[in-house]
Design a protein around this motif. Structure first.
Motif, mmCIF file in Angstrom:
data_model
loop_
_atom_site.group_PDB
_atom_site.id
_atom_site.type_symbol
_atom_site.label_atom_id
_atom_site.label_comp_id
_atom_site.label_asym_id
_atom_site.label_seq_id
_atom_site.Cartn_x
_atom_site.Cartn_y
_atom_site.Cartn_z
ATOM 1 N N ARG A 181 0.819 -1.216 0.000
ATOM 2 C CA ARG A 181 0.000 0.000 0.000
ATOM 3 C C ARG A 181 0.849 1.261 0.000
ATOM 4 O O ARG A 181 0.319 2.366 -0.134
ATOM 5 N N SER A 182 2.164 1.129 0.155
ATOM 6 C CA SER A 182 3.027 2.305 0.213
ATOM 7 C C SER A 182 3.623 2.670 -1.142
ATOM 8 O O SER A 182 4.390 3.625 -1.238
ATOM 9 N N VAL A 183 3.298 1.902 -2.177
ATOM 10 C CA VAL A 183 3.832 2.187 -3.514
ATOM 11 C C VAL A 183 2.702 2.112 -4.529
ATOM 12 O O VAL A 183 2.050 1.080 -4.677
ATOM 13 N N ASP A 184 2.459 3.192 -5.226
ATOM 14 C CA ASP A 184 1.439 3.225 -6.278
ATOM 15 C C ASP A 184 1.726 4.414 -7.177
ATOM 16 O O ASP A 184 2.518 5.297 -6.833
ATOM 17 N N MET A 185 1.101 4.451 -8.341
ATOM 18 C CA MET A 185 1.304 5.606 -9.209
ATOM 19 C C MET A 185 0.088 6.518 -9.131
ATOM 20 O O MET A 185 -0.997 6.119 -8.717
ATOM 21 N N VAL A 186 0.301 7.786 -9.532
ATOM 22 C CA VAL A 186 -0.733 8.790 -9.415
ATOM 23 C C VAL A 186 -1.314 9.081 -10.795
ATOM 24 O O VAL A 186 -0.575 9.147 -11.784
ATOM 25 N N PRO A 187 -2.626 9.249 -10.909
ATOM 26 C CA PRO A 187 -3.193 9.725 -12.187
ATOM 27 C C PRO A 187 -2.832 11.187 -12.389
ATOM 28 O O PRO A 187 -2.741 11.961 -11.421
ATOM 29 N N TYR A 188 -2.598 11.580 -13.628
ATOM 30 C CA TYR A 188 -2.231 12.973 -13.874
ATOM 31 C C TYR A 188 -3.287 13.657 -14.736
ATOM 32 O O TYR A 188 -3.969 13.050 -15.547
ATOM 33 N N SER A 189 -3.396 14.956 -14.522
ATOM 34 C CA SER A 189 -4.399 15.771 -15.201
ATOM 35 C C SER A 189 -4.023 15.988 -16.666
ATOM 36 O O SER A 189 -2.847 16.021 -17.021
ATOM 37 N N ARG A 190 -5.038 16.173 -17.483
ATOM 38 C CA ARG A 190 -4.846 16.551 -18.890
ATOM 39 C C ARG A 190 -5.372 17.953 -19.171
ATOM 40 O O ARG A 190 -5.407 18.386 -20.317
ATOM 41 N N ASP A 191 -5.749 18.647 -18.101
ATOM 42 C CA ASP A 191 -6.263 20.014 -18.246
ATOM 43 C C ASP A 191 -5.105 20.988 -18.398
ATOM 44 O O ASP A 191 -4.100 20.910 -17.685
ATOM 45 N N LEU A 192 -5.279 21.943 -19.302
ATOM 46 C CA LEU A 192 -4.225 22.917 -19.568
ATOM 47 C C LEU A 192 -4.228 24.072 -18.576
ATOM 48 O O LEU A 192 -3.230 24.782 -18.452
ATOM 49 N N ILE A 193 -5.338 24.260 -17.873
ATOM 50 C CA ILE A 193 -5.460 25.373 -16.936
ATOM 51 C C ILE A 193 -5.866 24.834 -15.566
ATOM 52 O O ILE A 193 -6.786 24.021 -15.451
ATOM 53 N N VAL A 194 -5.180 25.301 -14.527
ATOM 54 C CA VAL A 194 -5.517 24.939 -13.148
ATOM 55 C C VAL A 194 -6.391 26.051 -12.579
ATOM 56 O O VAL A 194 -5.997 27.225 -12.602
ATOM 57 N N PRO A 195 -7.604 25.737 -12.091
ATOM 58 C CA PRO A 195 -8.534 26.785 -11.635
ATOM 59 C C PRO A 195 -7.994 27.577 -10.452
ATOM 60 O O PRO A 195 -7.360 27.020 -9.549
ATOM 61 N N VAL A 196 -8.241 28.879 -10.451
ATOM 62 C CA VAL A 196 -7.667 29.756 -9.431
ATOM 63 C C VAL A 196 -8.468 29.758 -8.133
ATOM 64 O O VAL A 196 -8.002 30.282 -7.123
ATOM 65 N N ASP A 197 -9.646 29.190 -8.138
ATOM 66 C CA ASP A 197 -10.485 29.246 -6.941
ATOM 67 C C ASP A 197 -10.337 27.989 -6.085
ATOM 68 O O ASP A 197 -11.181 27.714 -5.242
ATOM 69 N N LYS A 198 -9.262 27.241 -6.272
ATOM 70 C CA LYS A 198 -9.082 25.998 -5.531
ATOM 71 C C LYS A 198 -7.709 25.969 -4.873
ATOM 72 O O LYS A 198 -6.894 26.877 -5.041
ATOM 73 N N LYS A 199 -7.457 24.901 -4.115
ATOM 74 C CA LYS A 199 -6.170 24.710 -3.455
ATOM 75 C C LYS A 199 -5.497 23.453 -3.983
ATOM 76 O O LYS A 199 -6.151 22.533 -4.476
ATOM 77 N N ILE A 200 -4.173 23.432 -3.872
ATOM 78 C CA ILE A 200 -3.424 22.209 -4.151
ATOM 79 C C ILE A 200 -2.798 21.706 -2.845
ATOM 80 O O ILE A 200 -2.574 22.490 -1.916
ATOM 81 N N THR A 201 -2.572 20.422 -2.791
ATOM 82 C CA THR A 201 -1.780 19.848 -1.712
ATOM 83 C C THR A 201 -0.388 19.583 -2.260
ATOM 84 O O THR A 201 -0.236 18.865 -3.260
ATOM 85 N N PHE A 202 0.595 20.191 -1.636
ATOM 86 C CA PHE A 202 1.973 19.981 -2.074
ATOM 87 C C PHE A 202 2.667 19.033 -1.106
ATOM 88 O O PHE A 202 2.493 19.124 0.103
ATOM 89 N N LEU A 203 3.462 18.124 -1.665
ATOM 90 C CA LEU A 203 4.205 17.148 -0.868
ATOM 91 C C LEU A 203 5.698 17.379 -1.045
ATOM 92 O O LEU A 203 6.188 17.495 -2.169
ATOM 93 N N GLY A 204 6.403 17.462 0.072
ATOM 94 C CA GLY A 204 7.844 17.661 0.018
ATOM 95 C C GLY A 204 8.515 16.982 1.195
ATOM 96 O O GLY A 204 7.857 16.494 2.121
ATOM 97 N N TRP A 205 9.829 16.979 1.152
ATOM 98 C CA TRP A 205 10.609 16.311 2.198
ATOM 99 C C TRP A 205 11.067 17.329 3.223
ATOM 100 O O TRP A 205 11.537 18.397 2.879
ATOM 101 N N GLY A 206 10.948 16.988 4.506
ATOM 102 C CA GLY A 206 11.211 17.926 5.584
ATOM 103 C C GLY A 206 12.678 18.230 5.771
ATOM 104 O O GLY A 206 13.545 17.755 5.045
ATOM 105 N N SER A 207 12.971 19.018 6.788
ATOM 106 C CA SER A 207 14.339 19.434 7.066
ATOM 107 C C SER A 207 15.215 18.227 7.381
ATOM 108 O O SER A 207 14.794 17.255 7.995
ATOM 109 N N VAL A 208 16.479 18.314 6.980
ATOM 110 C CA VAL A 208 17.409 17.229 7.283
ATOM 111 C C VAL A 208 17.877 17.309 8.729
ATOM 112 O O VAL A 208 18.508 16.380 9.231
#
Length: 314
Positions: A181-208
């Motif tokens: 359950r810890s490994v899977d692929m993500v579906p990706y969008s085919r839309d050329l424009i990301v709507p401005v009235d919404k939020k994204i969730t960003f994923l990143g790696w924390g401080s070392v």
């Protein structure tokens, strides 16, 4: 009210007087961005100069975790909630974020692999690369995969970071979703424009750096960011660095942001990959410094027909 507007305007003008760089790849704004004076001196602009031979620049104050990774994340994330998240490693050390898009491939920012792009006809340059998947920690656990090939988007331009995409292939196919359950692929969008009235969730790696007894772990973190008006983003960075193939995200007043070392990390909206972080502020503990993403929908046809549309690096 007038004083508040003037203060915000002053802050934005001062904000323009900065240099944007990712680990030795300098990106300098044209002089017209700084007060509109093309003849302004370097001293007037307060810009620290760098050359392509350097790997870092001196900033004031010195670099610390506020400048390196997600700042003020909403929470530490679980790889089981985001099993498509990956870490791109150079000589086994965290270099950039990445996201699983196929059984044997991840998508990341092309400029994370600038050395490989500059030497893309020499196959040995992939040997220093690996990809870690299936772990909350970029430095331990999960599975570390050997890189065999890199596909740069054919329209990638290092000078402006246009089409800032690269697909990294590894040496084996992953078993996705069912058994692990810890490994899977993500579906990706085919839309050329990301709507401005919404939020994204960003994923990143924390401080070392260790926090709260966590030692040297580099943990997966998440932060929700509202989509930032594109015209305002272009006013900050310039139209040569922010085009219709980009979108921006960030808060105007809150100190909640992503940093340059988060490059290559995914922007997720409604469970779908909509963007890859291209660049952001080197100083990420201040408000009104939006992050710039490359819109995945723009390159969806290239991803779908990769072997027909790109030159394989040998």
């Amino acid at each position: 009210m007038i004083l508040l507007v003037e203060k915000q305007s002053s802050n934005r003008r001062n904000y323009h007087k900065q240099e944007w760089q990712y680990e030795g790849l300098p990106i300098e704004f044209p002089s017209r961005r700084f007060g509109g004076n093309p003849n302004a001196s370097e001293e007037d602009l307060h810009v620290t100069t760098t050359t392509t031979t350097t790997t870092s620049t001196t900033v004031n104050p010195p670099l610390d975790p506020r400048y390196r990774r997600v700042y003020n994340p909403d929470e530490v994330a679980s790889v089981e909630d985001y099993p498509f998240m990956a870490a791109l490693l150079v000589n086994k050390e965290l270099w950039c974020g990445a996201v699983i898009i196929d059984t044997d491939a991840v998508l990341t920012a092309a400029h994370c692999l600038q050395l490989q792009f500059n030497n893309r006809f020499f196959r040995e340059y992939v040997k220093m690369l690996s990809v870690r998947v299936g772990s909350d920690n970029a430095t331990h656990g999960g599975e570390q995969l050997r890189v065999t090939d890199i596909f740069f988007h054919p329209n990638y331009k290092p000078q402006t970071l246009e089409f800032n995409f690269a697909v990294v292939k590894f040496h084996k196919n992953l078993t996705l979703g069912r058994q692990d359950r810890s490994v899977d692929m993500v579906p990706y969008s085919r839309d050329l424009i990301v709507p401005v009235d919404k939020k994204i969730t960003f994923l990143g790696w924390g401080s070392v750096l260790g926090v709260g007894g966590l030692g040297g772990k580099v943990l997966l973190q998440e932060v929700d960011l509202p989509i930032y008006d594109l015209a305002d983003c272009q006013e900050i960075y310039g139209r040569n660095l922010v085009t219709r193939n980009n979108f921006c995200a960030g808060y105007i007043t809150l100190q909640k942001n992503v940093c340059n070392h988060d490059a290559g990390g995914p922007a997720i909206m409604d469970g779908v990959l909509v963007g890859i972080l291209s660049f952001s502020s080197k100083r990420c503990d201040q408000p009104d410094q939006p992050a710039v993403f490359s819109t995945v929908g723009v390159i969806a046809p290239w991803l779908e027909k990769l072997e027909e549309n790109v030159v394989k690096t040998r």
